[in-house]
Enzyme design. Structure first.
Site, PDB file in Angstrom:
ATOM      1  N   ASP A 128       0.841  -1.210   0.000  1.00 49.66           N
ATOM      2  CA  ASP A 128       0.000   0.000   0.000  1.00 49.66           C
ATOM      3  C   ASP A 128       0.873   1.256   0.000  1.00 49.66           C
ATOM      4  O   ASP A 128       0.371   2.374  -0.120  1.00 49.66           O
ATOM      5  CB  ASP A 128      -1.018  -0.005   1.146  1.00 49.66           C
ATOM      6  CG  ASP A 128      -0.383  -0.082   2.516  1.00 49.66           C
ATOM      7  OD1 ASP A 128       0.867  -0.201   2.604  1.00 49.66           O
ATOM      8  OD2 ASP A 128      -1.125  -0.022   3.523  1.00 49.66           O
ATOM      9  N   SER A 129       2.199   1.062   0.073  1.00 51.62           N
ATOM     10  CA  SER A 129       3.129   2.184  -0.121  1.00 51.62           C
ATOM     11  C   SER A 129       2.930   2.807  -1.504  1.00 51.62           C
ATOM     12  O   SER A 129       3.383   3.921  -1.742  1.00 51.62           O
ATOM     13  CB  SER A 129       4.581   1.698   0.032  1.00 51.62           C
ATOM     14  OG  SER A 129       4.828   0.582  -0.804  1.00 51.62           O
ATOM     15  N   ASP A 188      -1.190  -6.060  -0.319  1.00 50.30           N
ATOM     16  CA  ASP A 188      -1.460  -5.410   0.969  1.00 50.30           C
ATOM     17  C   ASP A 188      -2.939  -5.069   1.115  1.00 50.30           C
ATOM     18  O   ASP A 188      -3.552  -4.564   0.164  1.00 50.30           O
ATOM     19  CB  ASP A 188      -0.704  -4.069   1.012  1.00 50.30           C
ATOM     20  CG  ASP A 188       0.417  -4.072   2.012  1.00 50.30           C
ATOM     21  OD1 ASP A 188       0.481  -4.983   2.863  1.00 50.30           O
ATOM     22  OD2 ASP A 188       1.252  -3.150   1.934  1.00 50.30           O
ATOM     23  N   LYS A 227      -1.501  -9.307   2.781  1.00 50.86           N
ATOM     24  CA  LYS A 227      -0.712  -8.894   3.946  1.00 50.86           C
ATOM     25  C   LYS A 227      -1.530  -7.931   4.797  1.00 50.86           C
ATOM     26  O   LYS A 227      -2.159  -7.016   4.263  1.00 50.86           O
ATOM     27  CB  LYS A 227       0.595  -8.228   3.512  1.00 50.86           C
ATOM     28  CG  LYS A 227       1.413  -7.701   4.706  1.00 50.86           C
ATOM     29  CD  LYS A 227       2.847  -7.417   4.356  1.00 50.86           C
ATOM     30  CE  LYS A 227       3.113  -6.103   3.693  1.00 50.86           C
ATOM     31  NZ  LYS A 227       2.726  -4.900   4.446  1.00 50.86           N
ATOM     32  N   GLU A 282      -1.409  -5.524   8.413  1.00 49.00           N
ATOM     33  CA  GLU A 282      -0.546  -4.940   9.441  1.00 49.00           C
ATOM     34  C   GLU A 282      -1.156  -5.131  10.821  1.00 49.00           C
ATOM     35  O   GLU A 282      -2.345  -4.880  11.022  1.00 49.00           O
ATOM     36  CB  GLU A 282      -0.367  -3.432   9.187  1.00 49.00           C
ATOM     37  CG  GLU A 282       0.641  -3.147   8.099  1.00 49.00           C
ATOM     38  CD  GLU A 282       0.900  -1.656   7.890  1.00 49.00           C
ATOM     39  OE1 GLU A 282       1.312  -1.301   6.796  1.00 49.00           O
ATOM     40  OE2 GLU A 282       0.679  -0.857   8.828  1.00 49.00           O
ATOM     41  N   GLU A 330       9.387  -4.669  10.320  1.00 48.84           N
ATOM     42  CA  GLU A 330       9.878  -3.386   9.803  1.00 48.84           C
ATOM     43  C   GLU A 330      10.432  -2.473  10.894  1.00 48.84           C
ATOM     44  O   GLU A 330       9.798  -2.290  11.945  1.00 48.84           O
ATOM     45  CB  GLU A 330       8.735  -2.661   9.048  1.00 48.84           C
ATOM     46  CG  GLU A 330       9.178  -1.299   8.515  1.00 48.84           C
ATOM     47  CD  GLU A 330       8.265  -0.697   7.461  1.00 48.84           C
ATOM     48  OE1 GLU A 330       7.257  -1.321   7.088  1.00 48.84           O
ATOM     49  OE2 GLU A 330       8.576   0.421   7.002  1.00 48.84           O
TER      50      GLU A 330
HETATM   51  O1  KIV Z   1       3.584  -1.193   1.658  1.00 44.37           O
HETATM   52  C1  KIV Z   1       4.738  -1.610   1.568  1.00 44.37           C
HETATM   53  O2  KIV Z   1       5.464  -1.332   0.608  1.00 44.37           O
HETATM   54  C2  KIV Z   1       5.229  -2.488   2.631  1.00 44.37           C
HETATM   55  C3  KIV Z   1       6.690  -2.838   2.594  1.00 44.37           C
HETATM   56  C4  KIV Z   1       7.512  -1.681   2.960  1.00 44.37           C
HETATM   57  C5  KIV Z   1       6.995  -4.019   3.432  1.00 44.37           C
HETATM   58  O3  KIV Z   1       4.507  -2.868   3.479  1.00 44.37           O
END
Ligand code: KIV
Length: 268
Positions: free
Chosen positions: A45-46, A84, A114, A116, A183
């Site tokens: 989600d970055s 994510d 994924k 969090e 992280e």
């Molecule tokens: O969203 C993302 O890119 C991440 C990575 C930094 C692990 O969660």
């Protein structure tokens, strides 16, 4: 055509002590380039910050992750693809989490999602895993919680933070996640987590002892100003692109582009 890696293959890499190579990927052309060198591609989600210029990852929607997830699955054939889950798409209830995660899996064709969080979402992870959705955890510094931390801060620096990271690792493992991202955690705490984990630990700003490493691809390619200590630039593409665009603009203004090679002749 090569066979795409499965969850079992990723877990086997840990068992064989073979480091697991992971990068973020958001698009079809990027995935085509990264795929043969990586074991796992994460549609992080970055992308909200990297591709869309948002200040944080919090504004990303499930629909946007699905769009990019589809492109990454289409652009890859070797790597396991993990998507994510955005902030707010899995915290309300186990049912909400299943609804959104199953949509992401069904509509993108990715192999896992994924989430969090640690202790606070362990029940949700267990629920998803029981229903057949492979889950990757994400503990330590959780970017979706940056408002609560007061920034993107390194975890594990004091006893309370160390205990929280260890408890989160245990919760995610016990809930049935197949792996987790660790992280921005101090090295001593990261090493403690890695030693005790029976599932692959993927580090980002954690420790060289992690089973695998992940970076945001655009960070390691030098597309932005270096932002975090854990980023290493393996290229300076930002500067390279700027130089190329500068040359293009100069040639267009001088009318030296297009040249003879770039135009069609009636006779040819
Ligand atoms: O969203 C993302 O890119 C991440 C990575 C930094 C692990 O969660």
């Amino acid at each position: 055509m090569s066979k795409r890696k499965s969850i079992k293959d990723i877990v086997a890499l840990k068992e064989l002590s073979n480091p697991i190579v992971c990068l973020t990927s958001y698009t079809y052309p990027q995935s085509k380039i990264l795929d043969k060198h990586c074991d796992l591609l994460l549609v992080g989600d970055s992308l909200g910050m990297v591709l869309y210029g948002y200040d944080s990852t919090l504004t990303v929607s499930v629909d946007l992750m699905i769009q990019h997830g589809k492109a990454v699955v289409k652009g890859s054939e070797n790597s396991l693809v993990v998507v994510d889950m955005p902030f707010g798409s899995y915290q309300k209830s186990k049912e909400q989490a299943f609804e959104n995660c199953s949509r992401v899996i069904a509509e993108t064709g990715c192999q896992a999602v994924k989430l969090e969080g640690g202790v606070e979402i362990a029940e949700t992870i267990k629920h998803l895993v029981d229903l057949g959705i492979p889950v990757m955890g994400h503990i330590g510094m959780k970017p979706q919680h940056h408002n609560a931390y007061g920034g993107f801060t390194v975890q594990g620096k004091d006893e309370v933070s160390r205990d929280k990271v260890l408890a989160d690792a245990k919760a995610v493992i016990d809930a049935g996640a197949f792996s987790f991202v660790l992280e921005a955690v101090t090295e001593d705490v990261a090493n403690e987590v890695c030693k005790s984990s029976v599932i692959p630990v993927i580090g980002i700003g954690a420790s060289a002892e992690a089973d695998g490493q992940i970076l945001v691809c655009e960070d390691m390619l030098g597309m932005f100003e270096k932002s975090a200590k854990f980023v290493k630039n393996y290229a300076e593409l930002g500067q390279g692109i700027e130089k190329a665009v500068e040359s293009y603009a100069k040639e267009v203004r001088e009318r030296t582009f297009p040249g003879e090679d770039n135009i069609y002749k009636k006779s040819a």
